[in-house]
Scaffold this motif. Structure first.
Motif, PDB file in Angstrom:
ATOM      1  N   ALA A 148      13.572   3.245  -3.180  1.00 36.04           N
ATOM      2  CA  ALA A 148      14.884   1.786  -2.659  1.00 36.04           C
ATOM      3  C   ALA A 148      13.556   0.847  -3.205  1.00 36.04           C
ATOM      4  N   THR A 149      12.772   1.321  -3.747  1.00 41.35           N
ATOM      5  CA  THR A 149      11.533  -0.134  -3.893  1.00 41.35           C
ATOM      6  C   THR A 149      11.875  -0.611  -5.482  1.00 41.35           C
ATOM      7  N   ARG A 150      13.022   0.358  -6.491  1.00 43.58           N
ATOM      8  CA  ARG A 150      13.248  -0.285  -7.343  1.00 43.58           C
ATOM      9  C   ARG A 150      15.063  -1.057  -7.007  1.00 43.58           C
ATOM     10  N   ALA A 151      15.415  -0.782  -6.241  1.00 49.49           N
ATOM     11  CA  ALA A 151      16.209  -2.165  -5.661  1.00 49.49           C
ATOM     12  C   ALA A 151      15.884  -3.096  -4.568  1.00 49.49           C
ATOM     13  N   ALA A 152      14.852  -3.057  -4.447  1.00 45.98           N
ATOM     14  CA  ALA A 152      14.443  -4.325  -3.398  1.00 45.98           C
ATOM     15  C   ALA A 152      13.760  -4.940  -4.650  1.00 45.98           C
ATOM     16  N   MET A 153      13.347  -5.003  -5.537  1.00 42.24           N
ATOM     17  CA  MET A 153      13.024  -5.036  -6.607  1.00 42.24           C
ATOM     18  C   MET A 153      14.221  -6.333  -7.447  1.00 42.24           C
ATOM     19  N   GLY A 154      15.551  -4.900  -8.002  1.00 39.66           N
ATOM     20  CA  GLY A 154      16.243  -5.350  -7.921  1.00 39.66           C
ATOM     21  C   GLY A 154      16.933  -7.021  -7.464  1.00 39.66           C
ATOM     22  N   ALA A 206       0.629  -1.686  -0.016  1.00 40.67           N
ATOM     23  CA  ALA A 206      -0.190   0.193   0.350  1.00 40.67           C
ATOM     24  C   ALA A 206       0.608   1.538   0.440  1.00 40.67           C
ATOM     25  N   TRP A 207       2.146   1.558   0.886  1.00 44.24           N
ATOM     26  CA  TRP A 207       2.782   2.174   0.822  1.00 44.24           C
ATOM     27  C   TRP A 207       4.107   2.620  -0.644  1.00 44.24           C
ATOM     28  N   ILE A 208       4.343   1.554  -1.801  1.00 45.02           N
ATOM     29  CA  ILE A 208       5.785   1.084  -2.017  1.00 45.02           C
ATOM     30  C   ILE A 208       5.102   1.682  -3.793  1.00 45.02           C
ATOM     31  N   VAL A 255      10.088   1.157   5.904  1.00 49.94           N
ATOM     32  CA  VAL A 255       9.276   1.599   4.469  1.00 49.94           C
ATOM     33  C   VAL A 255       8.796   3.345   5.468  1.00 49.94           C
ATOM     34  N   LYS A 256       8.053   2.694   6.236  1.00 49.91           N
ATOM     35  CA  LYS A 256       7.232   3.964   7.349  1.00 49.91           C
ATOM     36  C   LYS A 256       8.322   5.235   7.293  1.00 49.91           C
ATOM     37  N   GLY A 257      10.003   4.474   7.293  1.00 45.63           N
ATOM     38  CA  GLY A 257      10.570   6.082   8.016  1.00 45.63           C
ATOM     39  C   GLY A 257      10.718   6.495   6.607  1.00 45.63           C
ATOM     40  N   LEU A 258      10.198   5.896   5.146  1.00 40.65           N
ATOM     41  CA  LEU A 258      10.626   6.987   4.415  1.00 40.65           C
ATOM     42  C   LEU A 258       9.674   7.600   4.278  1.00 40.65           C
ATOM     43  N   LEU A 259       8.176   7.449   4.177  1.00 38.85           N
ATOM     44  CA  LEU A 259       7.378   8.511   3.965  1.00 38.85           C
ATOM     45  C   LEU A 259       7.403   9.997   4.327  1.00 38.85           C
ATOM     46  N   SER A 260       7.846   9.784   4.460  1.00 37.29           N
ATOM     47  CA  SER A 260       8.171  11.959   4.902  1.00 37.29           C
ATOM     48  C   SER A 260       9.535  12.148   4.622  1.00 37.29           C
ATOM     49  N   ALA A 261       9.805  11.520   3.761  1.00 36.74           N
ATOM     50  CA  ALA A 261      10.461  11.984   2.900  1.00 36.74           C
ATOM     51  C   ALA A 261      10.104  11.915   0.907  1.00 36.74           C
ATOM     52  N   PRO A 262      11.094  12.652  -0.007  1.00 34.34           N
ATOM     53  CA  PRO A 262      10.900  12.783  -0.802  1.00 34.34           C
ATOM     54  C   PRO A 262      10.392  11.293  -1.864  1.00 34.34           C
ATOM     55  N   ALA A 263       9.012  11.601  -2.719  1.00 43.29           N
ATOM     56  CA  ALA A 263       8.842  10.571  -2.807  1.00 43.29           C
ATOM     57  C   ALA A 263       9.825   9.759  -3.903  1.00 43.29           C
ATOM     58  N   GLU A 264      10.788  10.530  -5.012  1.00 47.67           N
ATOM     59  CA  GLU A 264      11.211   9.560  -4.859  1.00 47.67           C
ATOM     60  C   GLU A 264      12.613   8.399  -4.047  1.00 47.67           C
ATOM     61  N   ASP A 265      12.860   9.494  -2.890  1.00 54.45           N
ATOM     62  CA  ASP A 265      13.463   8.122  -1.952  1.00 54.45           C
ATOM     63  C   ASP A 265      13.051   6.729  -1.980  1.00 54.45           C
TER      64      ASP A 265
END
Length: 243
Positions: A233-239, A136-138, A219-229
């Motif tokens: 992180a999602t691309r890295a995990a999927m890779g 739901a968050w990524i 991921v919860k900790g990233l929700l306040s960061a820019p959406a690009e961040d």
């Protein structure tokens, strides 16, 4: 732990699956008086406290029948959900997949919660536990992720609306769990036992949200960061999964 759910009556949707079975088992372990194990094709259980009932969360008449049967429920666990293997694109998704995933994962949560709201109110308020997903968050291009994002929004709305009748609403956020649904993904997974333990502990504490694994907390900790961040992180995990 065995007294935590004393005199409580629990209804678990999607009870036949790996996570659903664990929700049933731990409710009994914690002392529940009765557990309604709801599924489209209910199975037999070896405990007289478990009442199997038929429930298709996409069918309003089936939901109404479940409400009539489980009129003593004071904890609703919205666990039923689907993640079809063909769900790999938002652009090219077939209409039937789009509709079936949302009907189950989003509309099912809303319809079942709404139908049981008067039951919970009549039984002292009780609680609702919605099984959501880190998806739901990524930014995943799947209908599953979109449906879980909508279910998260619905969970937050239900919490606000049902607070007046004394019903607590908890959202469970978790990544991969070692169940049949996640079997096709070769990644680290949480055990159903670990996830359900945290979920029920959250319900007992009146938590609004339970983050059941390290990925969800990260991921919860990233929700306040820019959406690009978050996207990076999602691309890295999927890779890493592809590799």
């Amino acid at each position: 732990m065995t007294e935590e759910f004393t005199d409580r009556t629990v209804l678990v949707t999607g009870a036949n699956g790996g996570l659903g079975t664990e929700f049933v088992r731990q409710a009994l372990e914690r002392g529940a008086r009765r557990v309604y194990a709801a599924a489209r094709s209910p199975r037999a259980w070896d405990d007289e406290r478990v009442v199997p009932i038929a429930l298709d969360v996409t069918d309003p008449s089936s939901i109404a029948a479940a409400v009539a049967t489980a009129s003593d429920a004071d904890l609703l666990v919205n666990n039923a959900g689907i993640a079809p293997e063909v769900d790999v694109s938002l652009v090219s998704v077939a209409d039937d997949t789009l509709e079936h995933v949302f009907a189950t994962n989003t509309f099912g949560v809303i319809r079942v919660s709404a139908a049981f709201a008067p039951v919970l109110a009549a039984n002292g308020g009780g609680a609702v536990l919605n099984v959501l997903s880190l998806a739901a968050w990524i930014p995943l291009p799947t209908v599953y992720a979109a449906s879980k994002a909508a279910a998260l929004a619905a969970t937050n709305g239900l919490r606000t609306e049902l607070a007046g009748q004394g019903t607590a609403v908890t959202g469970l956020i978790v990544g991969m769990v070692d169940t049949a649904m996640g079997a096709r993904f070769d990644v680290p997974k949480s055990t159903p036992e670990h996830v359900v333990t945290q979920a029920y502990d959250g319900v007992l504490a009146g938590a609004w949200e339970v983050l059941a694994d390290d990925d969800s907390r990260f991921v919860k900790g990233l929700l306040s960061a820019p959406a690009e961040d978050l996207a990076a992180a999602t691309r890295a995990a999927m890779g890493a999964v592809v590799d």
